[in-house]
Design a protein around this motif. Structure first.
Motif, short mmCIF file in Angstrom:
data_model
loop_
_atom_site.label_atom_id
_atom_site.label_comp_id
_atom_site.label_asym_id
_atom_site.label_seq_id
_atom_site.Cartn_x
_atom_site.Cartn_y
_atom_site.Cartn_z
N ARG A 67 -89.06 57.81 -33.91
CA ARG A 67 -90.24 56.93 -33.86
C ARG A 67 -91.47 57.69 -33.39
NH1 ARG A 67 -88.81 51.97 -30.53
NH2 ARG A 67 -88.58 53.55 -28.92
N PHE A 125 -89.64 54.64 -41.22
CA PHE A 125 -88.94 53.86 -40.19
C PHE A 125 -87.63 53.28 -40.72
CE2 PHE A 125 -93.01 53.56 -37.75
CZ PHE A 125 -92.52 54.13 -36.59
N TYR A 129 -84.08 54.11 -39.03
CA TYR A 129 -83.25 53.00 -38.55
C TYR A 129 -81.85 53.05 -39.17
CZ TYR A 129 -81.29 48.34 -38.16
OH TYR A 129 -80.43 47.30 -37.93
N TYR A 220 -85.47 48.75 -31.29
CA TYR A 220 -85.94 49.33 -32.54
C TYR A 220 -87.36 48.89 -32.86
CZ TYR A 220 -81.28 51.09 -33.63
OH TYR A 220 -80.10 51.80 -33.62
N VAL A 222 -90.87 49.35 -33.54
CA VAL A 222 -91.54 50.57 -33.97
C VAL A 222 -92.81 50.85 -33.17
CG1 VAL A 222 -90.63 50.35 -36.30
CG2 VAL A 222 -92.87 49.38 -35.78
#
Length: 228
Positions: A67, A125, A129, A220, A222
């Motif tokens: 990230r 992303f 992920y 998670y 972002v």
């Protein structure tokens, strides 16, 4: 192995290469290439490398570091585009006769810039992920499968966002579909071909850095850039 809280030389070098690939892809994408039915940009030479680096970082250091590097790449790319637009806007010297060529390289239309930034963020992303979630589900196994699937999903999202937003209404719809298809196919194939190198890089970094992060109980979100 435990996650380190400092930024290592390996991470720094991969991050620099990540940013260089993104900026280079912007310039190379101004050249259109056609081989038979293939209608692509020269950016395909370097852009898939950013996904490979994303895979390496997510696999070794986890989603939080991925990230961080994605937002860093976005910022560096944005600054480059901003400076390029500023330089393009400043009038050239009377004896300078390369204004058209310079504009073609650096005069990125706002519509194209927005599409490029949004597509990059969504694709990158998603890639990170999927690498992270599948690593936990597989208990660290099946790296090759995870790398290929994450790239396929990321590149698909990137293409489905970028081409309609940037070229919709300009390029015929049928041609747009073919461009998206070939971009996704060739970039994923790129990942598969270079996979042996990716595997060796990941193994080498894990061994030398003594790091192998599993993203259990992390956010998670972002936007949590400072959460390292």
């Amino acid at each position: 192995m435990n996650e380190k809280k400092t930024v290592s030389v390996s991470f720094m070098l991969l991050g620099i290469l990540f940013c260089v690939c993104l900026i280079s892809a912007n310039l190379l994408a101004t050249k259109q290439i056609m081989y038979g039915p293939l209608n692509i940009t020269a950016g395909i030479i370097v852009f898939p490398i950013s996904y490979i680096i994303n895979d390496c970082i997510a696999e070794v250091w986890g989603f939080k570091r991925a990230r961080l590097i994605i937002w860093t790449g976005f910022l560096m790319n944005f600054i480059f585009v901003l400076f390029g637009a500023l330089a393009d806007w400043i009038p050239g010297a009377p004896y300078w006769n390369n204004a058209e060529g310079f504009h073609n390289l650096f005069g990125l239309a706002p519509r194209v810039a927005f599409a490029s930034f949004l597509a990059f963020l969504c694709g990158s992303f998603l890639n990170a992920y999927i690498m992270s979630a599948m690593k936990i589900a597989a208990n660290g196994k099946n790296f090759s499968l995870r790398a290929i699937l994450s790239t396929l999903v990321g590149e698909t999202a990137d293409s489905l966002i970028f081409f309609p937003l940037a070229l919709g209404g300009i390029v015929p719809f049928e041609n747009l579909l073919w461009m998206m298809f070939w971009q996704i196919t060739l970039k994923t194939a790129y990942e598969i071909v270079i996979l042996p190198v990716t595997i060796r890089v990941v193994k080498y970094v894990k061994k030398t850095e003594q790091v192998d992060v599993y993203d259990r109980k992390i956010s998670y979100n972002v936007l949590k850039i400072s959460d390292l």
